[in-house]
Design a protein around this motif. Sequence first.
Motif, PDB file in Angstrom:
ATOM      1  N   ARG A 244      19.765  14.889   3.723  1.00 44.27           N
ATOM      2  CA  ARG A 244      20.157  13.673   4.414  1.00 44.27           C
ATOM      3  C   ARG A 244      18.900  12.958   4.915  1.00 44.27           C
ATOM      4  N   LEU A 245      18.767  11.701   4.512  1.00 44.08           N
ATOM      5  CA  LEU A 245      17.541  10.951   4.824  1.00 44.08           C
ATOM      6  C   LEU A 245      17.294  10.903   6.331  1.00 44.08           C
ATOM      7  N   GLU A 246      18.341  10.714   7.110  1.00 39.97           N
ATOM      8  CA  GLU A 246      18.168  10.624   8.558  1.00 39.97           C
ATOM      9  C   GLU A 246      17.635  11.923   9.176  1.00 39.97           C
ATOM     10  N   ASP A 247      17.791  13.039   8.483  1.00 41.77           N
ATOM     11  CA  ASP A 247      17.241  14.295   8.996  1.00 41.77           C
ATOM     12  C   ASP A 247      15.724  14.347   8.852  1.00 41.77           C
ATOM     13  N   TYR A 248      15.174  13.539   7.953  1.00 38.80           N
ATOM     14  CA  TYR A 248      13.734  13.538   7.706  1.00 38.80           C
ATOM     15  C   TYR A 248      13.027  12.329   8.325  1.00 38.80           C
ATOM     16  N   LEU A 249      13.754  11.244   8.573  1.00 35.23           N
ATOM     17  CA  LEU A 249      13.140  10.041   9.119  1.00 35.23           C
ATOM     18  C   LEU A 249      13.531   9.840  10.584  1.00 35.23           C
TER      19      LEU A 249
ATOM     20  N   PRO B 273      14.643  19.689   8.199  1.00 39.13           N
ATOM     21  CA  PRO B 273      13.409  20.474   8.235  1.00 39.13           C
ATOM     22  C   PRO B 273      13.162  20.989   9.646  1.00 39.13           C
ATOM     23  N   SER B 274      12.352  22.019   9.756  1.00 38.22           N
ATOM     24  CA  SER B 274      12.073  22.595  11.068  1.00 38.22           C
ATOM     25  C   SER B 274      11.372  21.593  11.975  1.00 38.22           C
ATOM     26  N   VAL B 275      10.538  20.732  11.396  1.00 34.64           N
ATOM     27  CA  VAL B 275       9.878  19.660  12.139  1.00 34.64           C
ATOM     28  C   VAL B 275      10.049  18.380  11.347  1.00 34.64           C
ATOM     29  N   LYS B 276      10.609  17.359  11.985  1.00 34.24           N
ATOM     30  CA  LYS B 276      10.771  16.080  11.300  1.00 34.24           C
ATOM     31  C   LYS B 276       9.401  15.436  11.079  1.00 34.24           C
TER      32      LYS B 276
ATOM     33  N   SER C 152       0.838  -1.186   0.000  1.00 34.95           N
ATOM     34  CA  SER C 152       0.000   0.000   0.000  1.00 34.95           C
ATOM     35  C   SER C 152       0.873   1.235   0.000  1.00 34.95           C
ATOM     36  N   SER C 153       0.238   2.393  -0.162  1.00 34.45           N
ATOM     37  CA  SER C 153       0.985   3.643  -0.128  1.00 34.45           C
ATOM     38  C   SER C 153       1.726   3.756   1.188  1.00 34.45           C
ATOM     39  N   PRO C 154       2.931   4.394   1.173  1.00 36.01           N
ATOM     40  CA  PRO C 154       3.717   4.488   2.401  1.00 36.01           C
ATOM     41  C   PRO C 154       2.930   5.137   3.530  1.00 36.01           C
ATOM     42  N   SER C 155       2.977   4.517   4.722  1.00 31.14           N
ATOM     43  CA  SER C 155       2.261   5.080   5.865  1.00 31.14           C
ATOM     44  C   SER C 155       3.181   6.032   6.601  1.00 31.14           C
ATOM     45  N   PHE C 156       3.480   7.141   5.956  1.00 34.24           N
ATOM     46  CA  PHE C 156       4.425   8.115   6.470  1.00 34.24           C
ATOM     47  C   PHE C 156       3.872   9.480   6.126  1.00 34.24           C
ATOM     48  N   MET C 157       3.616  10.294   7.142  1.00 41.82           N
ATOM     49  CA  MET C 157       3.029  11.594   6.880  1.00 41.82           C
ATOM     50  C   MET C 157       3.608  12.623   7.829  1.00 41.82           C
ATOM     51  N   SER C 158       3.484  13.851   7.433  1.00 41.36           N
ATOM     52  CA  SER C 158       3.901  14.946   8.296  1.00 41.36           C
ATOM     53  C   SER C 158       2.696  15.459   9.072  1.00 41.36           C
ATOM     54  N   SER C 159       2.882  15.591  10.367  1.00 38.73           N
ATOM     55  CA  SER C 159       1.782  16.112  11.181  1.00 38.73           C
ATOM     56  C   SER C 159       1.730  17.626  11.160  1.00 38.73           C
ATOM     57  N   SER C 160       2.727  18.236  10.560  1.00 39.07           N
ATOM     58  CA  SER C 160       2.797  19.695  10.607  1.00 39.07           C
ATOM     59  C   SER C 160       2.839  20.320   9.233  1.00 39.07           C
ATOM     60  N   GLY C 161       2.598  19.542   8.197  1.00 35.35           N
ATOM     61  CA  GLY C 161       2.627  20.098   6.859  1.00 35.35           C
ATOM     62  C   GLY C 161       4.032  20.144   6.314  1.00 35.35           C
TER      63      GLY C 161
END
Length: 302
Positions: free
Chosen positions: A297-302, A92-95, A36-45
Amino acid sequence: MVAAAALLAGCSDVDGAGAGTAGRVDKGSGTAAASSSPSFMSSSGPGSHTPGPGSGSASGPAASGLPSPPPPAPDGYRRWGLDGPLETAPPPSVKPALVPPAAGAPAGPPIIDHVPTRDPVVFVTVDDGAEKDPAFLQEAQDLGLPFTGFLTDDVVAGGYGYFEQLRRLGNGMQNHTLTHPRLPDLEYEQQVHEICGQQEILTRQFGTRPYLLRPPYGALDDDTVRAAAACGVRALVMWSAEMKAGGLEYASGDRLHPGDIVLAHFRGPAQQEGRTMTDVMTSLLREIQAQGFAVARLEDYL
């Protein structure tokens, strides 16, 4: 979905129809279905930062647990044939927040092939560990290139010192299993051995425990998700584009999109039609620049 193939023939050369398509296999029926589509979302936009040329990761180890990268060489981009300095992005300001799997999916980490962000960034990932080209060490340092390695123990073959040098440049080294098997062909306990075993080796080698897993060949089943969870993995990372000797291949369309995860490999001329690792990486970075993206850097977002 996945045919057997030698490792150096490529992690994804046998992944089935599209780069980064997660092969979820039902052991009972022997059939495969796309995840299914990745279950990964931003809670802050969307993130609010604006990347600047050569900006690097301003937050240093606090953002990702990785060493702060040294500044790129002022003329490094010319040395490696780029038209301008490599644009890199701070965290990002919020991961973005990971969300639980959808109803009916096995409890465990989400499966992602891109990061949902409007930031004009893409993520470079490099798999396996067979090629240990000293020139790539220099290229990564000269350009300030952020990337994430996914390492397989029996391919690294005792050469972890090379990857420690890359880690000191601020690049994460994550899990690609002990022996690069097609995980759905294994029973649950064997999958745990492959994943947890490499977790322990990487923890000993680098002093920090990995939290990302790339299943070999992009193949997984419900047992893979459960085994990953048991081993402390927080996300299973696929890809949305792959860099090969002949250029970029896309899961869909003909260009990159914000948040795309790009797959490359630690390979040498014998596996890349005579092209060195730095030849292929430079071509990838030129394409990223031409399409107007920075590298994050991927680790900065995940």
